[in-house]
Design a protein around this motif. Structure first.
Motif, PDB file in Angstrom:
ATOM      1  N   ARG A 136       0.829  -1.212   0.000  1.00 31.73           N
ATOM      2  CA  ARG A 136       0.000   0.000   0.000  1.00 31.73           C
ATOM      3  C   ARG A 136       0.872   1.274   0.000  1.00 31.73           C
ATOM      4  O   ARG A 136       0.634   2.211  -0.756  1.00 31.73           O
ATOM      5  N   ASP A 137       1.903   1.282   0.830  1.00 31.66           N
ATOM      6  CA  ASP A 137       2.743   2.485   0.931  1.00 31.66           C
ATOM      7  C   ASP A 137       3.455   2.790  -0.388  1.00 31.66           C
ATOM      8  O   ASP A 137       3.619   3.940  -0.778  1.00 31.66           O
ATOM      9  N   ALA A 197       2.346   2.032  -3.388  1.00 34.44           N
ATOM     10  CA  ALA A 197       1.360   2.532  -4.359  1.00 34.44           C
ATOM     11  C   ALA A 197       1.133   4.027  -4.156  1.00 34.44           C
ATOM     12  O   ALA A 197       0.966   4.780  -5.132  1.00 34.44           O
ATOM     13  N   SER A 198       1.201   4.433  -2.902  1.00 36.54           N
ATOM     14  CA  SER A 198       0.941   5.856  -2.625  1.00 36.54           C
ATOM     15  C   SER A 198       2.017   6.755  -3.235  1.00 36.54           C
ATOM     16  O   SER A 198       1.801   7.925  -3.481  1.00 36.54           O
ATOM     17  N   ALA A 253       0.883   8.345  -6.549  1.00 32.72           N
ATOM     18  CA  ALA A 253      -0.303   9.211  -6.601  1.00 32.72           C
ATOM     19  C   ALA A 253      -0.024  10.355  -7.579  1.00 32.72           C
ATOM     20  O   ALA A 253       1.064  10.950  -7.568  1.00 32.72           O
ATOM     21  N   LEU A 277      -4.437  -1.395  -5.734  1.00 35.97           N
ATOM     22  CA  LEU A 277      -3.980  -0.363  -4.795  1.00 35.97           C
ATOM     23  C   LEU A 277      -3.886   0.998  -5.489  1.00 35.97           C
ATOM     24  O   LEU A 277      -4.271   2.028  -4.930  1.00 35.97           O
ATOM     25  N   LEU A 278      -3.364   0.954  -6.755  1.00 35.80           N
ATOM     26  CA  LEU A 278      -3.239   2.202  -7.518  1.00 35.80           C
ATOM     27  C   LEU A 278      -4.627   2.805  -7.758  1.00 35.80           C
ATOM     28  O   LEU A 278      -4.830   4.017  -7.640  1.00 35.80           O
ATOM     29  N   GLU A 332      -7.201   2.411  -6.016  1.00 35.67           N
ATOM     30  CA  GLU A 332      -7.694   2.994  -4.766  1.00 35.67           C
ATOM     31  C   GLU A 332      -7.077   4.376  -4.530  1.00 35.67           C
ATOM     32  O   GLU A 332      -7.669   5.243  -3.889  1.00 35.67           O
ATOM     33  N   GLU A 333      -5.889   4.595  -5.060  1.00 38.07           N
ATOM     34  CA  GLU A 333      -5.219   5.899  -4.932  1.00 38.07           C
ATOM     35  C   GLU A 333      -5.747   6.900  -5.966  1.00 38.07           C
ATOM     36  O   GLU A 333      -5.278   8.040  -6.028  1.00 38.07           O
TER      37      GLU A 333
END
Lengths: 396, 378
Positions: free
Chosen positions: A203-204, A206-207, A210, A228-229, A231-232
């Motif tokens: 998750r980290d 993917a952030s 952003a 995950l992307l 979701e970002e």
């Protein structure tokens, strides 16, 4: 003979003369062929000795009758001579018979030897013949052809070198086209953890992408990182070599195509991407493919775009004891120093290494409360139990 | 793979730095074209002011003092160039290959090994060895010299970069011939009984195809001259081939008509040329063929089968046959022997051709071929 015409007309005249002589009966039909055939026969029979005399001698030997006292003459011109002979023969009969038997035994043995020798001579003379010579001729011709190759043109050597390279290529290709009998999905499930585990793990990372739409995820597997992307709020597409994994991802509504990620990247327009992601992929690439990947990423990312490369950390020996050799398709681990160098060479700046997945705390060496020993444990821990993965984040 | 050792290219000294040209040949033998050539080349080199010695593996006792064993060649011979005469395989090739001096390879042709395999593997192996050495010397050689264009082409095929044709050095002056009177008398006595004399000079070797001469004699005797003789002059290259020829001659009942003579002196050989009616050459393979030139010198007409270097050596100095079927050869002999005008024309053509082999001109060509090494022109 200076004039070509003169020579031609002379040759023509010779042909007519030959024809005329032939017609006049000077040359029996086939005489020239017979002469040639006769010389050939002499050549062919050169290696075979004339065995006719041996045959004749053997015949004579076989015709010799067996030994018998009856064939010892006993007649005599002297009066009473024959009677005397017979008397002597009777007296010496046993001795004579004994000698004859021994001589007969010897003669039989010698006949057998002569037969054997005669057979052996004939074998040698019939077998050492033209077929063998023809084979030697063929071999010698091939040898001469090789010998006639100009010096410096290492024909045979070049051939050996080519064949060595070909074998090497075949082996490499075999390794490249490794097709396991198990499914990639089963392998991922067994060793990489559940989809939930994976998503929490990345998750980290993917952030960090952003605002980098659109992102291409090369080797996206089932598409956990793409989720995950999404979701970002990042739009993304993925490429996956394994058909089963790609299909599993598509079923979850993700934009995943099946194929070679490098080819897909190469086909994109320059500066058309905001991000490129490779999670646990570069250790599957060959050295040239890795070079190609980095320069393609430099071309396809727009300024400010990001490359995120996550892979196993070869600086941690724990990795080799646990994870790396679990996957037979791992080609070679990529050193973070080398990967950094490549991206810097390709013109990226702001290169950052994110150390990830430390080994479980209960596996690392624990301090024992003695300062000297603990310092040593610390150093050993760094070498043996360094982070299992690292991610390189490079900005274009 | 280790790097191949390659000498500097071109492997030559500075022009003008060469003061001596030494020759190497496997065996110095009397009556051998290669030996005669080497001795004449030595004379040419000395006349041009060079120091020049001959180094060999073997020297015939009649030529004692003309050459030295190659082990006597000094280990250091600065200012020298070497000429290696190649006509067979020899340890000398390895020796000159390992020397530092600029090297000239004078190639006198190698009979293809295939001619000998059926007859004598040792001869076949010797020529194969020679061919391998001819290849080996390419990288080491400053100049490839050949006694015919035919031989030069073989060198070019093997990648010899700089090549030149220098005819074999022969004394072709008809005035200097010494004829052995006893041999001449004996041959003339044979001739007095009638019959044409066909002559062939050259080793008894399968590539010289003496059996074809015998076949032609059979046809010639049947159709034109029952008393005709064939004289084969030459040492046997292999005993087995000579044995086959002997068998062939005797099977055909030609023991009286075909004679084989070997080990002749120059003056005895001259008597054969003088008494013959025609030289007939039906070889399958020749790299030059000196007897063609010798026949011209002795004003003997030549009939030859056009193979390999024969047309080049003969030029227009004789009658070249495109095929050698025995009946054609017989008809050609009949025509040449029976027509004085044609015979004279062939002899005249031969004499004209002889100018091409003038010894002094050839000697100059030999010395001048080395100018790029020596800086000397004559």
């Amino acid at each position: 003979m200076a004039e070509a015409d003169e020579v031609q007309s002379l040759l023509e005249e010779l042909r007519r003369t030959v024809e005329a002589r032939r017609e006049d009966g000077f040359y029996p039909a086939g005489l020239e062929d017979d002469l040639s055939a006769h010389f050939r026969r002499i050549v062919m029979h050169r290696v075979a000795p004339d065995l006719s005399r041996l045959d004749a001698s053997m015949e004579r030997l076989r015709a010799v009758p067996g030994l018998s006292p009856d064939r010892i003459p006993s007649d005599s011109g002297v009066p009473g001579g024959p009677a005397l002979h017979r008397g002597l023969a009777r007296l010496l009969g046993r001795q004579t018979q004994g000698i004859l038997e021994q001589v007969e035994e010897l003669a039989a043995a010698l006949r057998a030897v002569a037969d054997e020798l005669s057979w052996a001579v004939r074998q040698a003379s019939t077998h050492v013949h033209t077929d063998l010579i023809a084979q030697i001729d063929t071999l010698q011709d091939r040898l001469s052809a090789l010998e006639r190759q100009p010096a410096g043109d290492a024909g045979p050597m070049a051939l050996a070198e080519l064949s060595r390279r070909l074998e090497h290529l075949e082996r490499a290709e075999e390794a490249r086209t490794f097709r396991p009998s198990y499914s990639a999905e089963a392998f991922e499930a067994a060793f990489r953890g559940s989809q939930y585990d994976l998503k929490s793990r990345y998750r980290d990372l993917a952030s960090r992408l952003a605002g980098c739409s659109p992102v291409l995820d090369i080797g996206c597997g089932r598409g956990e990182f793409m989720e995950l992307l999404t979701e970002e709020g990042v739009t993304c597409s993925g490429v996956e070599l394994d058909a089963g994994l790609a299909e599993a991802g598509r079923r979850r509504g993700l934009d995943i195509s099946e194929g070679n990620g490098l080819a897909d990247l190469a086909a994109r327009a320059d500066q058309s991407l905001g991000g490129v992601v490779l999670i646990q992929v570069v250790e599957h690439l060959t050295a040239p493919e890795l070079l190609n990947l980095v320069s393609l990423a430099a071309d396809k990312l727009r300024p400010g775009g990001r490359a995120v490369i996550e892979t196993v950390n070869p600086q941690s020996l724990y990795v080799f004891a646990r994870a790396f050799y679990l996957d037979p398709t791992h080609d070679r681990p990529v050193h973070p120093g080398y990967l950094t160098f490549l991206f810097r060479q390709a013109g990226f700046d702001g290169i950052e290494i994110d150390w990830r997945s430390p080994p479980p705390p209960d596996e690392i060496l624990q301090p024992v409360g003695e300062p000297g020993a603990d310092a040593n444990y610390e150093r050993l821990n760094q070498l043996l139990f360094g982070p299992q993965d690292y991610a390189l984040i490079a900005t274009r | 793979m280790t790097a191949l050792r390659r000498p500097p290219d071109p492997y030559v000294a500075d022009a003008g730095s060469v003061r001596a040209v030494h020759q190497f040949l496997p065996a110095l033998m009397p009556g051998d074209a290669c030996g005669i050539h080497t001795l004449a080349a030595q004379e040419a080199l000395r006349e041009a002011g060079f120091e020049s010695e001959i180094f060999c593996e073997a020297i015939h006792h009649e030529l004692d003092g003309k050459g030295r064993h190659f082990s006597e060649f000094p280990a250091w011979a600065a200012g020298s160039a070497l000429v290696y005469h190649l006509a067979t395989g020899s340890v000398l090739a390895d020796y000159v290959n390992a020397r530092p001096e600029p090297l000239v390879v004078d190639y006198h042709n190698l009979t293809p090994a295939s001619f000998f395999r059926r007859w004598d593997m040792s001869v076949a192996n010797a020529v194969s060895w020679g061919r391998a050495q001819l290849s080996m010397l390419v990288a080491r050689t400053a100049l490839g010299m050949a006694d015919s264009t035919y031989n030069e082409l073989e060198m070019i095929e093997l990648d010899y970069r700089r090549t030149v044709v220098v005819p074999i050095l022969l004394d072709v002056d008809a005035e200097t011939v010494d004829v052995d009177p006893a041999t001449l008398a004996r041959l003339q006595a044979d001739k007095a009984g009638g019959g044409t004399d066909l002559l062939f000079v050259g080793r008894l070797a399968p590539n010289k195809a003496q059996e074809d001469l015998i076949k032609a004699l059979v046809m010639y005797r049947r159709a034109y001259d029952p008393l005709a003789r064939l004289r084969l002059v030459g040492r046997p290259a292999t005993d087995s081939y000579q044995a086959a020829l002997d068998g062939f001659i005797s099977d055909l009942g030609l023991d009286q008509a075909v004679t084989i003579a070997s080990g002749l002196s120059d003056s005895q050989l001259a008597a054969y040329y003088r008494t013959a009616d025609v030289l007939v050459v039906l070889s399958e393979h020749e790299g030059f063929n000196t007897p063609l030139v010798e026949a011209m010198r002795h004003r003997l007409p030549v009939i030859a089968y056009a193979s390999c270097a024969v047309p080049e050596t003969l030029g227009s100095g004789g009658l070249l046959l495109p095929d050698k079927s025995p009946s054609t050869v017989a008809a050609a002999v009949h025509r040449v022997v029976g027509d004085p005008a044609l015979r004279d024309e062939l002899v005249r053509a031969g004499s004209d051709r002889l100018a091409h082999f003038d010894l002094n001109a050839s000697k100059r060509r030999f010395v001048n071929a080395l100018t790029f090494l020596t800086g000397v022109t004559v």
